[in-house]
Design an enzyme around this catalytic site. Sequence first.
Site, PDB file in Angstrom:
ATOM      1  N   LYS A  11       0.842  -1.209   0.000  1.00 58.12           N
ATOM      2  CA  LYS A  11       0.000   0.000   0.000  1.00 58.12           C
ATOM      3  C   LYS A  11       0.878   1.262   0.000  1.00 58.12           C
ATOM      4  O   LYS A  11       1.916   1.289  -0.660  1.00 58.12           O
ATOM      5  CB  LYS A  11      -0.952  -0.023   1.189  1.00 58.12           C
ATOM      6  CG  LYS A  11      -1.711  -1.340   1.320  1.00 58.12           C
ATOM      7  CD  LYS A  11      -2.840  -1.275   2.295  1.00 58.12           C
ATOM      8  CE  LYS A  11      -3.427  -2.665   2.476  1.00 58.12           C
ATOM      9  NZ  LYS A  11      -4.749  -2.670   3.051  1.00 58.12           N
ATOM     10  N   HIS A  95      -8.356  -3.562  -6.353  1.00 58.76           N
ATOM     11  CA  HIS A  95      -8.315  -3.624  -4.882  1.00 58.76           C
ATOM     12  C   HIS A  95      -9.467  -2.804  -4.312  1.00 58.76           C
ATOM     13  O   HIS A  95      -9.821  -1.753  -4.867  1.00 58.76           O
ATOM     14  CB  HIS A  95      -6.967  -3.096  -4.379  1.00 58.76           C
ATOM     15  CG  HIS A  95      -6.747  -3.386  -2.928  1.00 58.76           C
ATOM     16  ND1 HIS A  95      -7.305  -2.618  -1.934  1.00 58.76           N
ATOM     17  CD2 HIS A  95      -6.074  -4.386  -2.302  1.00 58.76           C
ATOM     18  CE1 HIS A  95      -6.959  -3.132  -0.761  1.00 58.76           C
ATOM     19  NE2 HIS A  95      -6.219  -4.202  -0.958  1.00 58.76           N
ATOM     20  N   GLU A 167     -11.213 -10.879  -1.359  1.00 56.38           N
ATOM     21  CA  GLU A 167     -10.880 -10.025  -0.224  1.00 56.38           C
ATOM     22  C   GLU A 167     -12.157  -9.382   0.321  1.00 56.38           C
ATOM     23  O   GLU A 167     -12.553  -8.302  -0.151  1.00 56.38           O
ATOM     24  CB  GLU A 167      -9.912  -8.923  -0.666  1.00 56.38           C
ATOM     25  CG  GLU A 167      -8.596  -9.431  -1.186  1.00 56.38           C
ATOM     26  CD  GLU A 167      -7.486  -8.435  -0.907  1.00 56.38           C
ATOM     27  OE1 GLU A 167      -6.550  -8.793  -0.202  1.00 56.38           O
ATOM     28  OE2 GLU A 167      -7.579  -7.287  -1.363  1.00 56.38           O
ATOM     29  N   SER A 213      -6.651  -9.503   6.616  1.00 58.06           N
ATOM     30  CA  SER A 213      -6.061  -9.767   7.933  1.00 58.06           C
ATOM     31  C   SER A 213      -5.411 -11.149   8.040  1.00 58.06           C
ATOM     32  O   SER A 213      -5.530 -11.814   9.068  1.00 58.06           O
ATOM     33  CB  SER A 213      -7.107  -9.552   9.036  1.00 58.06           C
ATOM     34  OG  SER A 213      -7.556  -8.209   9.021  1.00 58.06           O
TER      35      SER A 213
HETATM   36  C1  PEP Z   1      -4.914  -6.006   1.425  1.00 60.38           C
HETATM   37  O1  PEP Z   1      -4.511  -4.865   1.434  1.00 60.38           O
HETATM   38  O2  PEP Z   1      -5.134  -6.552   0.337  1.00 60.38           O
HETATM   39  C2  PEP Z   1      -5.115  -6.708   2.691  1.00 60.38           C
HETATM   40  C3  PEP Z   1      -5.623  -7.908   2.647  1.00 60.38           C
HETATM   41  O3  PEP Z   1      -4.754  -6.049   3.841  1.00 60.38           O
HETATM   42  P1  PEP Z   1      -4.652  -6.674   5.326  1.00 60.38           P
HETATM   43  O4  PEP Z   1      -3.880  -7.971   5.214  1.00 60.38           O
HETATM   44  O5  PEP Z   1      -3.920  -5.659   6.131  1.00 60.38           O
HETATM   45  O6  PEP Z   1      -6.044  -6.920   5.812  1.00 60.38           O
END
Ligand code: PEP
Length: 251
Positions: A11, A95, A167, A213
Amino acid sequence: MRIPVIAGNWKLYKKTAEALQLVQDLSSLVKDVKGVEIVVAPSFTVLGPVRSLLFDSPIAVAGQDCFWAEEGAYTGEVSPGMLVDAGCSHVIIGHSERRQLFAETDEKVNKKITAALRAGLTVLFCVGETLHEREAGETFAVLDRQIRTGLNNLSPVDMEKVILAYEPVWAIGTGKTATDEQAQEAHAFIRQLVAELFSSGVADALRIVYGGSVKPDNITALMAQPDVDGALVGGASLTAESFAAIIRFQK
Ligand code: PEP
């Protein structure tokens, strides 16, 4: 036999010195790991330096996004060919942060995926429902819409260079991971949909990774699910130790 993929999305973190330190530490922690496709997605400004440091490493480098035009009057955008030029082999597209904060629609995502594939990149195509959509019982309808539109006009050959990332938006950066059963249910739905849109051969070969996460202590249970083929990791990819521990999951 699907090769697992573990990808780290950095990110808006890591300037040059921190980025180089991270990949240097990561490389030495995972140098003996075999049979896992490892990808890191730094910010655009450090792609070149990170790629140079990884020149003889199997760790692949991804852009976090790209535009659909190869060149033109598009101030601030980065084209798929520019990512290739910087040494990227992969790109993240769709995303949820791009969708939510930067008005990215399913149609724009489709244009970006198409352009990235034309440039030879492997696409990590992100889909997932919000908490509101899950609570309203719309998870599968949302995934269906995002995937049908996102993959519109792609061929079975194109699909060899697509990795689906499920996601759930409510699990990203919140510390709330989907349960193993929730992840498996969504991944199985996605595989079934891809079988319908393309063929069962394309669906069987497709890697579907989970994101939201993911941490060293939940990766093994997630990877034990039959349709979970890896992870897209945000926060836990920002330190070499935790990302290496995820890469070293036990199947
Ligand atoms: C992501 O940015 O794609 C993501 C899954 O973030 P996190 O692992 O911090 O939840």
